[in-house]
Scaffold this active site. Sequence first.
Site, short mmCIF file in Angstrom:
data_model
loop_
_atom_site.label_atom_id
_atom_site.label_comp_id
_atom_site.label_asym_id
_atom_site.label_seq_id
_atom_site.Cartn_x
_atom_site.Cartn_y
_atom_site.Cartn_z
N ARG A 182 54.28 31.69 46.89
CA ARG A 182 55.46 31.99 46.65
C ARG A 182 56.16 33.25 47.23
O ARG A 182 57.06 33.77 47.00
CB ARG A 182 55.54 32.20 44.98
CG ARG A 182 55.17 30.95 44.46
CD ARG A 182 55.84 31.00 43.15
NE ARG A 182 55.92 32.14 42.20
CZ ARG A 182 55.30 32.23 41.12
NH1 ARG A 182 54.66 31.17 40.42
NH2 ARG A 182 55.22 33.23 40.38
N GLY A 185 51.48 23.72 42.26
CA GLY A 185 52.20 22.57 42.08
C GLY A 185 52.18 22.15 40.70
O GLY A 185 52.79 21.19 40.27
N ARG A 186 51.35 22.88 40.01
CA ARG A 186 51.26 22.44 38.54
C ARG A 186 50.91 20.76 38.31
O ARG A 186 49.89 20.42 38.70
CB ARG A 186 52.53 22.56 37.78
CG ARG A 186 52.16 23.20 36.51
CD ARG A 186 53.33 23.76 35.56
NE ARG A 186 53.12 25.34 35.40
CZ ARG A 186 54.18 26.15 35.19
NH1 ARG A 186 55.29 25.57 35.06
NH2 ARG A 186 53.93 27.11 34.77
N GLY A 225 59.07 31.28 38.01
CA GLY A 225 58.41 31.56 38.96
C GLY A 225 59.37 32.14 40.25
O GLY A 225 60.20 31.25 40.53
N HIS A 251 49.55 32.87 44.50
CA HIS A 251 51.14 33.48 44.75
C HIS A 251 51.17 33.73 46.12
O HIS A 251 52.48 34.09 46.27
CB HIS A 251 51.06 34.49 43.71
CG HIS A 251 50.90 34.31 42.55
ND1 HIS A 251 49.75 34.38 41.65
CD2 HIS A 251 52.10 34.28 41.57
CE1 HIS A 251 50.32 33.78 40.48
NE2 HIS A 251 51.35 33.59 40.29
N THR A 256 62.06 25.53 42.62
CA THR A 256 60.75 25.49 42.21
C THR A 256 59.97 25.03 43.58
O THR A 256 59.99 24.18 44.11
CB THR A 256 60.16 24.73 41.07
OG1 THR A 256 58.71 24.31 41.16
CG2 THR A 256 60.97 23.31 41.07
N GLU A 268 46.14 22.57 41.86
CA GLU A 268 45.51 23.20 40.74
C GLU A 268 45.68 22.20 39.58
O GLU A 268 44.72 22.54 38.76
CB GLU A 268 46.47 24.58 40.60
CG GLU A 268 47.94 23.97 40.19
CD GLU A 268 48.80 25.46 39.89
OE1 GLU A 268 48.06 26.40 40.01
OE2 GLU A 268 49.80 25.21 39.68
N GLU A 313 61.94 23.62 35.83
CA GLU A 313 62.32 22.73 34.64
C GLU A 313 62.39 23.80 33.35
O GLU A 313 63.33 23.39 32.58
CB GLU A 313 61.05 22.02 34.37
CG GLU A 313 60.88 20.91 33.14
CD GLU A 313 59.43 21.05 32.92
OE1 GLU A 313 58.48 21.46 33.37
OE2 GLU A 313 59.28 20.06 32.02
N ASP A 353 57.19 23.54 43.20
CA ASP A 353 56.61 22.35 42.84
C ASP A 353 57.36 21.17 43.16
O ASP A 353 56.77 20.10 43.21
CB ASP A 353 56.09 22.56 41.29
CG ASP A 353 55.45 23.69 40.83
OD1 ASP A 353 54.70 24.23 41.48
OD2 ASP A 353 55.78 24.05 39.63
O1 F6P Z 1 56.18 26.54 38.84
C1 F6P Z 1 55.71 27.32 39.95
C2 F6P Z 1 54.40 28.07 40.02
O2 F6P Z 1 54.03 28.41 41.00
C3 F6P Z 1 53.31 26.62 39.66
O3 F6P Z 1 53.14 26.17 40.76
C4 F6P Z 1 52.10 27.76 38.95
O4 F6P Z 1 51.34 26.80 38.35
C5 F6P Z 1 52.90 28.59 38.19
O5 F6P Z 1 54.08 28.78 38.74
C6 F6P Z 1 52.45 30.01 38.09
O6 F6P Z 1 52.77 30.54 37.34
P1 F6P Z 1 52.60 32.29 37.20
O7 F6P Z 1 53.49 33.06 38.39
O8 F6P Z 1 53.24 32.78 35.99
O9 F6P Z 1 51.28 32.60 37.38
#
Ligand code: F6P
Length: 374
Positions: A295, A190-191, A12, A292, A145, A242, A123, A147
Amino acid sequence: MTIRIGVLTGGGDCPGLNSAIKWVTKTALDPLLAAKRHEVFEVIGIRDGWRGLVEVDPADPSSVARWTEQLTELKVRAWDRTGGTALGTSRVNPFNPKDDRSRRLLENIEALGIDALAAIGGEDTLTVAQRLHDLGVKVVGIPKTIDRDLTGTDYTLGYDSALNVITEEVDRLRTTAGSHSRIFVVETMGRHAGWLALEGGQAAGAYVILIPEWDFQMERVCELLMTRKNSGIRYSIVVVSEGAKIKGEDLVYLSEKEDGFGHKVLGGIARYVSKEIERRTGLESRYVVLSHLQRGGKPTACDRLMGRRFGIAAVDLILRGRFGRMVSYIKGELTSVPISQAIAKLQTVDVARYYDTERYNGPRSSLLADNKIT
Ligand code: F6P
């Protein structure tokens, strides 16, 4: 002798990546430092993470131009101010057992003349880096990350910017929540680690915070909200990660589809919790999934600085020949740890220390538990 460093970002995207790329480049190419070294460096940016190194055809100049980019100090000069990653990213796993492309990856690294790799990621990206290290590739890692779930470092790029987004967005919701006397349930990313929800929720002043590390009960959430309502407060903010789940129930996924690393996309718990609150209490409730947005945007000062520090430290590791290591930040100091340690297990919230399981929020004592007061 010229040493060619390949730099890539995987997984991500988030703010802070461009700062790290810039400082890997600037440190490696710095003319003053170069005068003191025996080696001369070249920095090659790889596009779209591991995907670039798998897809590129080193014999075809147009493919090389498509998947790689020579980085110069001039080119990266202003990158640290922008979010995302100027190199692009992907979740491609060259070691995916369902489609193993690791041989091609190794061949391409060799054919491109890459002497050392700086892999910026979480990771998944660092798991690939470790596999490469085991196969003899010279690789170092930079932790990234939102997370903040890597072991062996107190900081991962993107985390602070994401926390700030959560805080700002909740501030925005607060006025409308108050005007309408509503509950707002806000879902964070945050997974399987609750840091973003827990620290974002505390910074934003959420009344209830639900994290993956503690399965919650809807009865308790509603009890807390009703007590607050009855004390005369018009609205409440609930922040839910989440990856949080109701005790005895399953995780809520947005999609069952798995990426190359076997992850399914989490999402939907805020909607569920919001509906349950309305059903059980009669209080009006709405939900917002920050998704998103967390991010996106510009990096905060912290992410620019940490990108700078990590980028410089990564080149130091390469210069010292300390491969298979990830730069890290522990107790206020820059250091490094083996990548294998960083990916061995997720760094999740230590509930006993950082979570009040009765209030569903941050703890109200911090020094008492550890006899820290002398
Ligand atoms: O690992 C970062 C993260 O933003 C997590 O918090 C989230 O679950 C995942 O990536 C979402 O991934 P994508 O951008 O592939 O939807």
